[in-house]
Motif scaffolding. Structure first.
Motif, PDB file in Angstrom:
ATOM      1  N   ASP A  98      15.876  22.649 -33.119  1.00 25.27           N
ATOM      2  CA  ASP A  98      14.531  23.200 -33.268  1.00 25.27           C
ATOM      3  C   ASP A  98      14.555  24.720 -33.090  1.00 25.27           C
ATOM      4  O   ASP A  98      13.874  25.453 -33.825  1.00 25.27           O
ATOM      5  N   ALA A  99      15.338  25.209 -32.149  1.00 23.84           N
ATOM      6  CA  ALA A  99      15.431  26.649 -31.893  1.00 23.84           C
ATOM      7  C   ALA A  99      15.979  27.401 -33.107  1.00 23.84           C
ATOM      8  O   ALA A  99      15.635  28.565 -33.325  1.00 23.84           O
ATOM      9  N   CYS A 100      16.800  26.730 -33.912  1.00 23.36           N
ATOM     10  CA  CYS A 100      17.348  27.371 -35.117  1.00 23.36           C
ATOM     11  C   CYS A 100      16.276  27.593 -36.180  1.00 23.36           C
ATOM     12  O   CYS A 100      16.508  28.309 -37.153  1.00 23.36           O
ATOM     13  N   GLY A 101      15.101  26.987 -36.003  1.00 27.08           N
ATOM     14  CA  GLY A 101      13.993  27.185 -36.932  1.00 27.08           C
ATOM     15  C   GLY A 101      13.140  28.400 -36.610  1.00 27.08           C
ATOM     16  O   GLY A 101      12.206  28.714 -37.341  1.00 27.08           O
ATOM     17  N   ALA A 102      13.463  29.111 -35.532  1.00 29.73           N
ATOM     18  CA  ALA A 102      12.691  30.297 -35.164  1.00 29.73           C
ATOM     19  C   ALA A 102      12.839  31.371 -36.238  1.00 29.73           C
ATOM     20  O   ALA A 102      13.913  31.508 -36.836  1.00 29.73           O
ATOM     21  N   PRO A 103      11.769  32.123 -36.512  1.00 28.77           N
ATOM     22  CA  PRO A 103      11.851  33.154 -37.551  1.00 28.77           C
ATOM     23  C   PRO A 103      12.711  34.329 -37.100  1.00 28.77           C
ATOM     24  O   PRO A 103      12.380  35.005 -36.127  1.00 28.77           O
ATOM     25  N   VAL A 104      13.830  34.518 -37.780  1.00 28.64           N
ATOM     26  CA  VAL A 104      14.691  35.677 -37.536  1.00 28.64           C
ATOM     27  C   VAL A 104      14.974  36.333 -38.880  1.00 28.64           C
ATOM     28  O   VAL A 104      14.798  35.720 -39.935  1.00 28.64           O
ATOM     29  N   GLU A 105      15.417  37.557 -38.834  1.00 29.85           N
ATOM     30  CA  GLU A 105      15.696  38.278 -40.076  1.00 29.85           C
ATOM     31  C   GLU A 105      16.967  37.769 -40.741  1.00 29.85           C
ATOM     32  O   GLU A 105      17.837  37.193 -40.074  1.00 29.85           O
ATOM     33  N   PRO A 106      17.092  37.963 -42.058  1.00 34.11           N
ATOM     34  CA  PRO A 106      18.308  37.554 -42.760  1.00 34.11           C
ATOM     35  C   PRO A 106      19.548  38.179 -42.118  1.00 34.11           C
ATOM     36  O   PRO A 106      19.503  39.286 -41.592  1.00 34.11           O
ATOM     37  N   GLY A 107      20.632  37.416 -42.144  1.00 34.49           N
ATOM     38  CA  GLY A 107      21.890  37.915 -41.609  1.00 34.49           C
ATOM     39  C   GLY A 107      22.112  37.593 -40.150  1.00 34.49           C
ATOM     40  O   GLY A 107      23.163  37.899 -39.599  1.00 34.49           O
ATOM     41  N   VAL A 108      21.137  36.947 -39.479  1.00 29.42           N
ATOM     42  CA  VAL A 108      21.307  36.545 -38.085  1.00 29.42           C
ATOM     43  C   VAL A 108      21.994  35.179 -38.056  1.00 29.42           C
ATOM     44  O   VAL A 108      21.608  34.264 -38.775  1.00 29.42           O
ATOM     45  N   ASP A 109      23.020  35.048 -37.229  1.00 28.48           N
ATOM     46  CA  ASP A 109      23.780  33.804 -37.097  1.00 28.48           C
ATOM     47  C   ASP A 109      23.102  32.922 -36.045  1.00 28.48           C
ATOM     48  O   ASP A 109      23.307  33.097 -34.840  1.00 28.48           O
ATOM     49  N   GLU A 110      22.286  31.968 -36.497  1.00 30.39           N
ATOM     50  CA  GLU A 110      21.572  31.079 -35.567  1.00 30.39           C
ATOM     51  C   GLU A 110      22.520  30.168 -34.799  1.00 30.39           C
ATOM     52  O   GLU A 110      22.197  29.717 -33.699  1.00 30.39           O
ATOM     53  N   LEU A 111      23.684  29.870 -35.369  1.00 32.62           N
ATOM     54  CA  LEU A 111      24.654  29.021 -34.673  1.00 32.62           C
ATOM     55  C   LEU A 111      25.140  29.708 -33.396  1.00 32.62           C
ATOM     56  O   LEU A 111      25.154  29.108 -32.322  1.00 32.62           O
ATOM     57  N   ALA A 112      25.527  30.974 -33.522  1.00 32.55           N
ATOM     58  CA  ALA A 112      25.971  31.737 -32.352  1.00 32.55           C
ATOM     59  C   ALA A 112      24.802  31.976 -31.402  1.00 32.55           C
ATOM     60  O   ALA A 112      24.953  31.872 -30.175  1.00 32.55           O
ATOM     61  N   LEU A 113      23.642  32.277 -31.956  1.00 32.80           N
ATOM     62  CA  LEU A 113      22.456  32.569 -31.161  1.00 32.80           C
ATOM     63  C   LEU A 113      22.089  31.398 -30.249  1.00 32.80           C
ATOM     64  O   LEU A 113      21.598  31.592 -29.135  1.00 32.80           O
TER      65      LEU A 113
END
Length: 198
Positions: A98-113
């Motif tokens: 669910d946290a990977c669905g947060a709005p972030v800018e292109p190029g952000v690695d949600e896996l690492a985040l």
């Protein structure tokens, strides 16, 4: 038994979405990983998703654009590279999915985040989330632009991963071991622990 009727031709699109997303439940969630053209990974969940065929093995994902109309990274990356991986999350993975669905800018690695360990793909050059009980590596079959609200990506499944412990000696899938989750609208999810037979 009575029912409320909604004329979808006359209804605002957001109201249609609210009705569909909260009444057509539970929905499986496609937890999708991709890479952009520079190789940066991306991960995001989508619950407008389903299996369409086993021969050829085909699935579909509906991907909304960003609020400003730009394609989300998932759709853009699939268009650019032609490959992606769909994971099915279990209850232990649900919060990070669910946290990977947060709005972030292109190029952000949600896996690492979100602290999600991965391994390289086997049939596609896309990271696979190690903790997901199910993963399906896919090549894009086609993309159907449905209008301003959604692109539909059709994918051909080229590789299928299933957690070892979920496969019984008889070759059946043990649903208790999978412990998958589904979407039931708003911010709510459900598990598959409460089942019945007909």
């Amino acid at each position: 038994m009575t029912h409320a009727f909604f004329d979808f031709d006359a209804l605002d699109p957001r109201e249609r979405y609210r009705l569909m997303a909260n009444a057509v439940t539970p929905r499986p969630v496609a937890f999708v990983t991709t890479r952009n053209q520079e190789g940066v990974p991306n991960a995001a969940p989508y619950s407008f998703f389903g299996l369409l065929s086993h021969d050829p093995a085909t699935l579909a994902i509906g991907i909304e654009p960003r609020p400003d109309g730009r394609r989300k990274d998932t759709a853009q990356n699939i268009l650019d590279t032609g490959v992606f991986t769909v994971h099915i999350a279990d209850a232990a993975l649900a919060a990070r999915m669910d946290a990977c669905g947060a709005p972030v800018e292109p190029g952000v690695d949600e896996l690492a985040l979100n602290g999600l360990p991965t391994v390289p793909g086997q049939t596609v050059d896309v990271p696979r989330i190690l903790e997901a009980p199910v993963a399906m590596e896919c090549r894009m079959h086609s993309l159907i632009p449905l209008g301003p609200a959604r692109d539909v990506v059709l994918g051909t499944i080229t590789g299928f991963f299933l957690r070892d412990a979920a496969l019984t000696q008889a070759g059946h899938v043990d649903q208790d071991v999978l412990d998958t989750v589904g979407r039931v609208g708003a911010m709510s999810y459900c598990t598959t622990r409460d089942r019945f037979r007909i």
